[in-house]
Design a protein around this motif. Structure first.
Motif, PDB file in Angstrom:
ATOM      1  N   LEU A   1     -42.063  24.888-104.650  1.00  0.00           N
ATOM      2  CA  LEU A   1     -42.931  26.199-104.645  1.00  0.00           C
ATOM      3  C   LEU A   1     -44.248  26.146-104.137  1.00  0.00           C
ATOM      4  N   GLY A   2     -44.536  26.959-103.204  1.00  0.00           N
ATOM      5  CA  GLY A   2     -45.942  26.943-102.779  1.00  0.00           C
ATOM      6  C   GLY A   2     -46.605  28.265-102.715  1.00  0.00           C
TER       7      GLY A   2
ATOM      8  N   LEU B   1     -46.440  33.421-100.672  1.00  0.00           N
ATOM      9  CA  LEU B   1     -45.129  32.736-101.215  1.00  0.00           C
ATOM     10  C   LEU B   1     -44.449  31.765-100.284  1.00  0.00           C
ATOM     11  N   THR B   2     -44.381  30.532-100.799  1.00  0.00           N
ATOM     12  CA  THR B   2     -43.336  29.827 -99.830  1.00  0.00           C
ATOM     13  C   THR B   2     -42.416  29.038-100.862  1.00  0.00           C
TER      14      THR B   2
ATOM     15  N   LEU C   1     -48.618  39.174 -99.733  1.00  0.00           N
ATOM     16  CA  LEU C   1     -48.927  39.464 -98.398  1.00  0.00           C
ATOM     17  C   LEU C   1     -48.239  38.512 -97.092  1.00  0.00           C
ATOM     18  N   GLY C   2     -47.394  37.894 -97.539  1.00  0.00           N
ATOM     19  CA  GLY C   2     -46.395  37.202 -96.754  1.00  0.00           C
ATOM     20  C   GLY C   2     -45.881  35.898 -97.424  1.00  0.00           C
ATOM     21  N   GLY C   3     -45.397  35.011 -96.231  1.00  0.00           N
ATOM     22  CA  GLY C   3     -44.786  33.987 -96.926  1.00  0.00           C
ATOM     23  C   GLY C   3     -43.756  33.401 -95.928  1.00  0.00           C
ATOM     24  N   ASP C   4     -42.968  32.389 -96.427  1.00  0.00           N
ATOM     25  CA  ASP C   4     -41.708  31.710 -95.743  1.00  0.00           C
ATOM     26  C   ASP C   4     -40.760  31.333 -96.656  1.00  0.00           C
ATOM     27  N   THR C   5     -39.711  30.982 -96.244  1.00  0.00           N
ATOM     28  CA  THR C   5     -38.546  30.364 -96.930  1.00  0.00           C
ATOM     29  C   THR C   5     -37.852  29.252 -96.096  1.00  0.00           C
ATOM     30  N   VAL C   6     -37.290  28.021 -96.548  1.00  0.00           N
ATOM     31  CA  VAL C   6     -36.472  26.993 -95.783  1.00  0.00           C
ATOM     32  C   VAL C   6     -35.828  26.419 -96.843  1.00  0.00           C
ATOM     33  N   GLY C   7     -34.545  26.047 -96.143  1.00  0.00           N
ATOM     34  CA  GLY C   7     -33.537  25.259 -97.011  1.00  0.00           C
ATOM     35  C   GLY C   7     -33.751  23.898 -96.800  1.00  0.00           C
TER      36      GLY C   7
END
Length: 276
Positions: A132-133, A87-88, A119-125
């Protein structure tokens, strides 16, 4: 601070609430191993505010379910059983904390119901616009592709087409009736998950795809990939041909419709025929 939830708060939420979240302790995550003789598949979808959805008409819980559904629909149409996702999140400054918590909670609940670990992901402002990815993984005993059509195959779909387009029109006209089946089809689609592996197990089914770009475009894609032409059924309406985001399985088979339906245990509709 992103969306009034810090990155650490978002990670803590995911670790506590999402299936598999407790394993997210490193920069990398482990992909699920495919069973012997099966193929590991991956699909990615990006949903951008203003292009794919609007926050003022898309409730966060429905948007969360849709994000997962569209990815699982791609895997299912390929004959795969889903096994996990990443999830991103690109979060704008004006995103309300309660909105994000509702979105994440609904996504966690939907993933848990499907038995799918994160399983993982990333966040950014970022300054504006929610992004949403998701990348979803699955394994297939037979990878059912769009390039396997054979001359004479009949093209079927597993559900009526056009509801999502009608729902989009109603939303643009100002309706917010979430009980309207057309609006629900657009905001909270329910693809027939589980059908894809059944189709892949049938040797007489030669090709399949997930209808997301509209039947006319997706039939053209299948025809080009297979090196054939497809003659669309003359009885199809404009909404069925042009509408997108139906998330139906569209598949080509040499079986007669009655036999196909008897073996699958569900109705189907003919949308075209493959010709050389």
């Amino acid at each position: 601070i992103m969306g009034f939830l810090s990155e650490l708060e978002i990670l803590a939420f995911i670790r506590a609430r999402f299936p598999g979240g407790e394993a997210l302790t490193d920069d990398c995550g482990a992909l699920p191993a495919a069973p012997p003789g099966q193929t590991l598949l991956a699909t990615t979808d990006l949903m951008e505010e203003g292009t794919h959805f609007r926050r003022d008409w898309h409730p966060p819980a429905m948007l969360a379910r849709k994000l997962l559904a569209v990815n699982l629909s791609d895997l299912d149409a390929s004959g795969a059983v889903p096994a996990g996702f990443t999830l991103t999140l690109a979060l704008p400054r004006d995103l309300d904390r309660a909105w994000l918590e509702t979105f994440l909670g609904a996504l966690a609940e939907t993933a848990a119901a499907a038995g799918l670990p994160v399983l993982g992901g990333d966040t950014v402002g970022r300054a504006e616009g929610l992004g949403l990815g998701m990348t979803a993984f699955g394994h297939a005993a037979r990878w059912l592709k769009r390039d396997g059509l054979r001359p004479g195959d009949t093209l079927f779909v597993d559900q009526p087409l056009g509801a999502s387009l009608r729902g989009l029109r109603k939303l643009k006209a100002g309706s917010r009736d979430l009980a309207d089946p057309d609006i629900a089809a657009h905001l909270d689609p329910k693809p027939n998950l589980g059908l894809g592996p059944k189709l892949a197990a049938m040797g007489e089914v030669h090709a399949c795809l997930d209808l997301s770009d509209g039947l006319s475009r997706d039939l053209r894609s299948m025809a080009q990939a297979s090196g054939l032409s497809i003659e669309a059924d003359a009885g199809l309406g404009k909404d069925a041909l042009r509408g997108g985001e139906d998330y139906a399985r569209c598949f080509g088979s040499s079986l007669p419709q009655a036999e196909l339906e008897a073996r699958l245990g569900l109705p189907s509709s003919v949308v075209g025929r493959a010709i050389s």
